[in-house]
Write an enzyme that holds these catalytic residues in place. Structure first.
Site, PDB file in Angstrom:
ATOM      1  CG  ASN A 112      11.997  -5.951   7.063  1.00  0.00           C
ATOM      2  OD1 ASN A 112      13.166  -6.031   6.716  1.00  0.00           O
ATOM      3  ND2 ASN A 112      11.155  -5.071   6.548  1.00  0.00           N
TER       4      ASN A 112
ATOM      5  CD  GLU B 136       6.309  -0.410   9.742  1.00  0.00           C
ATOM      6  OE1 GLU B 136       5.403  -0.477   8.878  1.00  0.00           O
ATOM      7  OE2 GLU B 136       7.097   0.540   9.838  1.00  0.00           O
ATOM      8  CB  VAL B 137       2.503  -6.495   9.046  1.00  0.00           C
ATOM      9  CG1 VAL B 137       1.308  -7.431   9.004  1.00  0.00           C
ATOM     10  CG2 VAL B 137       2.068  -5.069   8.695  1.00  0.00           C
TER      11      VAL B 137
ATOM     12  CB  ILE C  76      -0.954  -0.036   1.224  1.00  0.00           C
ATOM     13  CG1 ILE C  76      -2.180   0.828   1.003  1.00  0.00           C
ATOM     14  CG2 ILE C  76      -0.230   0.341   2.506  1.00  0.00           C
ATOM     15  CD1 ILE C  76      -3.277   0.598   2.025  1.00  0.00           C
TER      16      ILE C  76
ATOM     17  CG  HIS D  72       5.508  -9.108   5.250  1.00  0.00           C
ATOM     18  ND1 HIS D  72       5.177  -9.187   6.586  1.00  0.00           N
ATOM     19  CD2 HIS D  72       6.239  -7.978   5.105  1.00  0.00           C
ATOM     20  CE1 HIS D  72       5.695  -8.146   7.218  1.00  0.00           C
ATOM     21  NE2 HIS D  72       6.349  -7.398   6.344  1.00  0.00           N
ATOM     22  CG  MET D  73       9.902 -12.334  -0.311  1.00  0.00           C
ATOM     23  SD  MET D  73       9.918 -13.731  -1.468  1.00  0.00           S
ATOM     24  CE  MET D  73      10.704 -14.976  -0.474  1.00  0.00           C
ATOM     25  CG  HIS D  74       9.061  -6.104   1.907  1.00  0.00           C
ATOM     26  ND1 HIS D  74       8.261  -4.990   1.947  1.00  0.00           N
ATOM     27  CD2 HIS D  74       9.166  -6.535   3.180  1.00  0.00           C
ATOM     28  CE1 HIS D  74       7.906  -4.747   3.196  1.00  0.00           C
ATOM     29  NE2 HIS D  74       8.441  -5.669   3.973  1.00  0.00           N
TER      30      HIS D  74
HETATM   31  P1  AMP Z   1       7.292  -4.686   7.374  1.00  0.00           P
HETATM   32  O1  AMP Z   1       7.833  -3.374   7.845  1.00  0.00           O
HETATM   33  O2  AMP Z   1       8.338  -5.584   6.780  1.00  0.00           O
HETATM   34  O3  AMP Z   1       6.463  -5.379   8.435  1.00  0.00           O
HETATM   35  O4  AMP Z   1       6.341  -4.338   6.167  1.00  0.00           O
HETATM   36  C1  AMP Z   1       4.961  -4.203   6.268  1.00  0.00           C
HETATM   37  C2  AMP Z   1       4.491  -3.679   4.942  1.00  0.00           C
HETATM   38  O5  AMP Z   1       3.091  -3.865   4.862  1.00  0.00           O
HETATM   39  C3  AMP Z   1       4.770  -2.191   4.724  1.00  0.00           C
HETATM   40  O6  AMP Z   1       5.593  -2.010   3.573  1.00  0.00           O
HETATM   41  C4  AMP Z   1       3.378  -1.603   4.547  1.00  0.00           C
HETATM   42  O7  AMP Z   1       3.344  -0.566   3.605  1.00  0.00           O
HETATM   43  C5  AMP Z   1       2.575  -2.812   4.107  1.00  0.00           C
HETATM   44  N1  AMP Z   1       1.149  -2.761   4.376  1.00  0.00           N
HETATM   45  C6  AMP Z   1       0.552  -2.482   5.552  1.00  0.00           C
HETATM   46  N2  AMP Z   1      -0.788  -2.533   5.432  1.00  0.00           N
HETATM   47  C7  AMP Z   1      -1.041  -2.869   4.141  1.00  0.00           C
HETATM   48  C8  AMP Z   1      -2.224  -3.089   3.387  1.00  0.00           C
HETATM   49  N3  AMP Z   1      -3.447  -2.979   3.923  1.00  0.00           N
HETATM   50  N4  AMP Z   1      -2.109  -3.417   2.075  1.00  0.00           N
HETATM   51  C9  AMP Z   1      -0.895  -3.531   1.509  1.00  0.00           C
HETATM   52  N5  AMP Z   1       0.266  -3.346   2.174  1.00  0.00           N
HETATM   53  C10 AMP Z   1       0.197  -3.015   3.466  1.00  0.00           C
END
Ligand code: AMP
Length: 116
Positions: free
Chosen positions: A88, A96-97, A32, A101-103
């Protein structure tokens, strides 16, 4: 039992997102807040909070994340120039989440891995 995050709602399509790929093991959708022209998140459908919580039984889903990364990189037209995959973990890792997740980042030169 780990707490669900917003990513579980994305997997179940309970909130809007730009899903590029989904199968029985993984889901891929656009970040996002994109940090590059292509910024896609690839996640297991199973809630695994961090890499510290990975188990042997997760290997199929975690491996699938890489084959989906390859497929999406090709579709995005960034495979030849190159891209970066990042996972991360916990606070020092910048997570953060808390749903693994793999970026997948690409579409411009990304520079050195660590900026700070
Ligand atoms: P991290 O810092 O590795 O946990 O990355 C979390 C990522 O999730 C960040 O790059 C956010 O921009 C992304 N993110 C959070 N909420 C959403 C959402 N609803 N849809 C898509 N990406 C999201």
């Amino acid at each position: 039992m780990a707490e669900e995050t917003i990513f579980s709602k994305i997997i179940r399509k309970e909130i809007p997102s730009d899903i590029l790929y989904q199968d029985e093991l993984v889901t891929a959708f656009r970040d996002i807040n994109p940090r590059a022209p292509s910024h896609i998140l690839i996640i297991p459908n199973k809630l695994i909070p961090t890499v510290n919580d990975v188990e042997e039984e997760d290997e199929l889903a975690l491996g699938r994340m890489f084959t989906v990364a390859r497929k999406i990189a090709k579709e995005e037209g960034i495979a030849e120039d190159g891209y970066r995959l990042i996972v991360n973990t916990n606070s020092y890792g910048g997570q953060e989440v808390y749903h693994i997740h793999m970026h997948l980042l690409g579409g411009r030169p990304l520079g050195p891995l660590l900026m700070s």
